[in-house]
Scaffold this active site. Structure first.
Site, PDB file in Angstrom:
ATOM      1  N   ASP A   1     -38.282 -43.484 -40.312  1.00  0.00           N
ATOM      2  CA  ASP A   1     -37.270 -44.090 -39.444  1.00  0.00           C
ATOM      3  C   ASP A   1     -37.580 -43.853 -37.964  1.00  0.00           C
ATOM      4  OD1 ASP A   1     -34.975 -45.427 -38.742  1.00  0.00           O
ATOM      5  OD2 ASP A   1     -33.606 -43.788 -39.241  1.00  0.00           O
TER       6      ASP A   1
ATOM      7  N   HIS B   1     -34.086 -48.049 -37.670  1.00  0.00           N
ATOM      8  CA  HIS B   1     -32.898 -48.791 -38.076  1.00  0.00           C
ATOM      9  C   HIS B   1     -32.091 -49.268 -36.868  1.00  0.00           C
ATOM     10  CE1 HIS B   1     -30.699 -44.790 -37.947  1.00  0.00           C
ATOM     11  NE2 HIS B   1     -29.844 -45.579 -37.344  1.00  0.00           N
TER      12      HIS B   1
ATOM     13  N   SER C   1     -27.458 -42.295 -33.700  1.00  0.00           N
ATOM     14  CA  SER C   1     -28.725 -42.680 -34.312  1.00  0.00           C
ATOM     15  C   SER C   1     -29.810 -42.877 -33.270  1.00  0.00           C
ATOM     16  CB  SER C   1     -28.573 -43.992 -35.090  1.00  0.00           C
ATOM     17  OG  SER C   1     -28.073 -43.760 -36.370  1.00  0.00           O
TER      18      SER C   1
END
Length: 277
Positions: free
Chosen positions: A136, A91, A232
């Protein structure tokens, strides 16, 4: 009789609507992937997160840590795999031209110091799903080879499907928010958190979506320590091995909601096939 039936049907409709409103949305209190610990974490947040409830560290304490920069601004974290490859979250790179990306290594500050290296190409996992935040993972090949030092070192990877026992202490690091709000950190921070069983994590997120076999959870039941927006793609390391990639979660450090990470052991073969590492 017809009036009674109409009233009964209306009561049923009202009850159904009330029930639906009382249950959390499966996908909207997610943190956007890029907001998600990119940004909002859960919202199945994937945006970036900053370590909440942690402590400041020197990059030499986590020499595999990188800051993924988008047009010279910190976007996500990442981990050095060898002198040409970095692992982050899908992402964090999806839809972005590699020429707009660079990684800063060897610095405790995301905005200055160390070495800034361009990204030659990105390889996102072909099964990445932006709705469920499954698979991810994204590999980044760097434009130039790295020179290792005390501040820049590769992290060890687990074997394929190597297990992580619930309760194992792991360290998450990054420059993400230090609170659930938008306050970020200019200096690298870390927090120690215990891993959580797949069953317990699934129960915690039952209204937000499936915790798949490509996910690993970590955090305290009482909350207080977690990754957050801005973290992230960054590392979760246990026993010296990269066991997780910061992915998403409900808010940051919220009681009852552990952080959700991409489980590296589940894609170990994919990493090897695409990077040679």
């Amino acid at each position: 009789m017809s009036n009674k039936i109409a009233i009964l049907l209306l009561a049923v409709v009202v009850a159904v609507v009330a029930c639906a409103q009382a249950q959390p949305s499966r996908r909207h209190h997610l943190v956007h992937p890029l907001l998600p610990r990119f940004l909002p974490r859960l919202h199945r947040d994937s945006n970036g997160h900053r370590v909440v409830g942690g402590f400041q560290i020197d990059v030499s304490d986590a020499p595999y840590q990188v800051s993924l920069q988008y047009f010279n601004s910190h976007r996500c974290g990442g981990s050095v795999l060898d002198n040409k490859w970095v692992l982050t979250a899908a992402h964090c790179t999806q839809g972005l031209d590699p020429s707009s990306l660079a990684v800063r290594l060897g610095s405790s500050e995301h905005a200055t110091g160390g070495t800034l290296v361009g990204v030659l190409r990105t390889v996102e996992h072909p099964q990445y799903d932006g709705n469920t935040i499954d698979y991810d993972f994204s590999l980044m090949e760097l434009e130039t080879e790295l020179t290792f030092s005390d501040a820049v070192q590769p992290v060890e990877l687990p074997e394929h499907e190597e297990p992580v026992e619930p309760g194992t202490m792991a360290t998450v690091s990054g420059w993400g928010n230090t609170q659930s709000a938008v306050e970020s950190s200019d200096f690298l921070r870390a927090a120690n958190v215990p891993t959580v069983s797949h069953e317990d994590c699934s129960d915690a997120y039952m209204w937000f979506g499936e915790i798949t076999d490509r996910m690993l959870c970590a955090g305290y039941q009482q909350g207080g320590k977690d990754a957050c927006q801005g973290d992230s793609g960054g590392p979760l390391v246990a026993d010296g091995k990269l066991v997780g990639v910061v992915s998403w979660g409900y808010g940051c450090a919220q009681p009852g909601y552990p952080g959700v990470y991409g489980r590296v052991a589940s894609v170990r073969d994919w990493v090897r096939e695409n990077s040679g590492v």
